[in-house]
Scaffold this active site. Structure first.
Site, PDB file in Angstrom:
ATOM      1  N   ASP A  71       0.848  -1.198   0.000  1.00 41.34           N
ATOM      2  CA  ASP A  71       0.000   0.000   0.000  1.00 41.34           C
ATOM      3  C   ASP A  71       0.884   1.248   0.000  1.00 41.34           C
ATOM      4  O   ASP A  71       1.715   1.434   0.884  1.00 41.34           O
ATOM      5  CB  ASP A  71      -0.863  -0.012   1.267  1.00 41.34           C
ATOM      6  N   TYR A  76       2.982   9.845  -0.103  1.00 42.83           N
ATOM      7  CA  TYR A  76       4.067   9.201   0.662  1.00 42.83           C
ATOM      8  C   TYR A  76       5.421   9.467  -0.004  1.00 42.83           C
ATOM      9  O   TYR A  76       6.465   9.232   0.590  1.00 42.83           O
ATOM     10  CB  TYR A  76       3.875   7.689   0.773  1.00 42.83           C
ATOM     11  N   LYS A 101      -2.984   5.946  -4.227  1.00 41.82           N
ATOM     12  CA  LYS A 101      -4.121   6.818  -3.907  1.00 41.82           C
ATOM     13  C   LYS A 101      -4.084   8.133  -4.686  1.00 41.82           C
ATOM     14  O   LYS A 101      -3.003   8.674  -4.948  1.00 41.82           O
ATOM     15  CB  LYS A 101      -4.126   7.114  -2.396  1.00 41.82           C
ATOM     16  N   HIS A 132      -7.784   9.525  -1.603  1.00 44.47           N
ATOM     17  CA  HIS A 132      -7.075   9.586  -0.320  1.00 44.47           C
ATOM     18  C   HIS A 132      -7.886  10.279   0.791  1.00 44.47           C
ATOM     19  O   HIS A 132      -7.882   9.845   1.931  1.00 44.47           O
ATOM     20  CB  HIS A 132      -5.723  10.287  -0.497  1.00 44.47           C
TER      21      HIS A 132
END
Ligand code: A2P
Length: 328
Positions: A71, A76, A101, A132
């Protein structure tokens, strides 16, 4: 920081000894089947708050350890490292379930967002694409978290997450995404989405922060009734989790002869959520996959009720707008 994957902590040694003398009933990782008939491994590997190098090393080790579900997300900033680790693992792409996402500044143009995700990850398709947050941020400034002069987020008030979802559901037709879902959704927002006549595709997944102090029982029940899989991010309570020290968790860890972390994750699988523990530490990566136990129902039920004593606690809250997490 990446740590030696072969380091052995006391707890992982206990876990191995327990296995040998067979005192504990260990959980064997399983897959769930999504509404689209594709398998999703119940234990996924979280990558939030990991540097590129840590991400690369930990994803590689996670895959070596048996994880087949990774994931990540645009925000990120480690998609490229995730994609590289998947390639270098030499495990065929179709054997890995990969999630990323749609970031909040792409709500008005999710197609551009998706193309960038595919490029960054170096893949032809994404197994699960998630919105998200149900919040559209102003894309005009080219920054990920645009703010107003008063410091609040520059939210596009005239846009709705329902419109974003409707644009995203079109991507399912061309195979670039295999499943679609949402993150950080309350029951109220999920019902708004489902009740809209232009919603043709019921989300496959809802991914929220879930742990014993944020169990979201009502939402889980509602999702289960529609075959929507719920995924738990921060199932351990995120960095420096105070959950590890709760009396009930510590006592249960002693009973099963495992760590508090293993109990928290075992509760997640016991109640049939997907769990997404993040770690950059070799021994933990392995333990979070191999070392979970089958909780007795009585113990699972006990953890279900922890909020009655401690109240609810959210550890991850970007505070976009007041109503993102407002309970129904
Ligand atoms: P690290 O990455 O340094 O190993 P969550 O998944 O709830 O977001 O929690 C992630 C945090 O929990 C990270 O700080 C991670 O540290 C830590 N963590 C992950 N697995 C374990 C474990 N088995 N025992 C203790 N801490 C853990």
């Amino acid at each position: 920081m990446y740590k030696n994957p072969f380091e052995s902590t006391l707890s992982s040694r206990c876990c191995i000894i327990n296995k040998i003398i067979n005192m504990t009933n260990y959980y064997k990782p399983v897959n769930f089947i999504l509404k689209n008939n594709r398998a999703i491994p119940q234990i996924g590997f979280g990558t939030w708050q990991a540097s590129d190098e840590d991400t690369y090393n930990s994803v590689l080790l996670a895959i070596e350890s048996g994880y087949r579900h990774i994931d990540t997300a645009y925000i990120y900033k480690n998609e490229e490292a995730v994609g590289r680790a998947i390639k270098d693992s030499l495990i065929p792409r179709e054997e890995i379930f990969l999630t990323t996402k749609l970031w909040n500044t792409f709500h008005t143009n999710p197609r551009a967002g998706l193309e960038k995700r595919l490029r960054n990850l170096g893949v032809d398709y994404i197994d699960l694409y998630l919105m998200h947050h149900p919040v559209a941020l102003n894309p005009d400034y080219g920054v990920d978290r645009p703010r107003n002069a008063d410091g609040t987020y520059d939210v596009l008030k005239e846009w709705t997450f329902v419109k974003t979802y409707h644009l995203c559901q079109e991507f399912l037709a061309n195979g670039k995404i295999k499943a679609l879902g949402v993150c950080n959704f309350t029951l109220k927002n999920l019902k708004i989405l489902l009740n809209d006549p232009a919603t043709k595709y019921i989300p496959d997944v809802v991914q929220n922060e879930i742990h014993p102090l944020l169990p979201q029982h009502e939402l889980l029940k509602f999702c289960s009734s529609l075959d929507i899989v719920m995924e738990a991010f921060s199932p351990l309570g995120s960095t420096n989790s105070p959950l590890f020290h709760l009396k009930e968790i510590v006592e249960m860890a002693e009973k099963y002869k495992v760590t508090s972390a293993q109990i928290l994750l075992s509760w997640g699988v016991w109640r049939r959520t997907v769990i997404l523990p993040k770690s950059v530490t070799g021994s933990r990566i392995k333990m979070n996959f191999e070392g979970l136990v089958v909780l007795e129902d009585e113990d699972g039920n006990k953890l279900d009720l922890l909020t009655e004593k401690y109240g609810t606690k959210r550890f991850v809250d970007p505070q976009y707008t007041a109503d993102v997490y407002k309970e129904d």
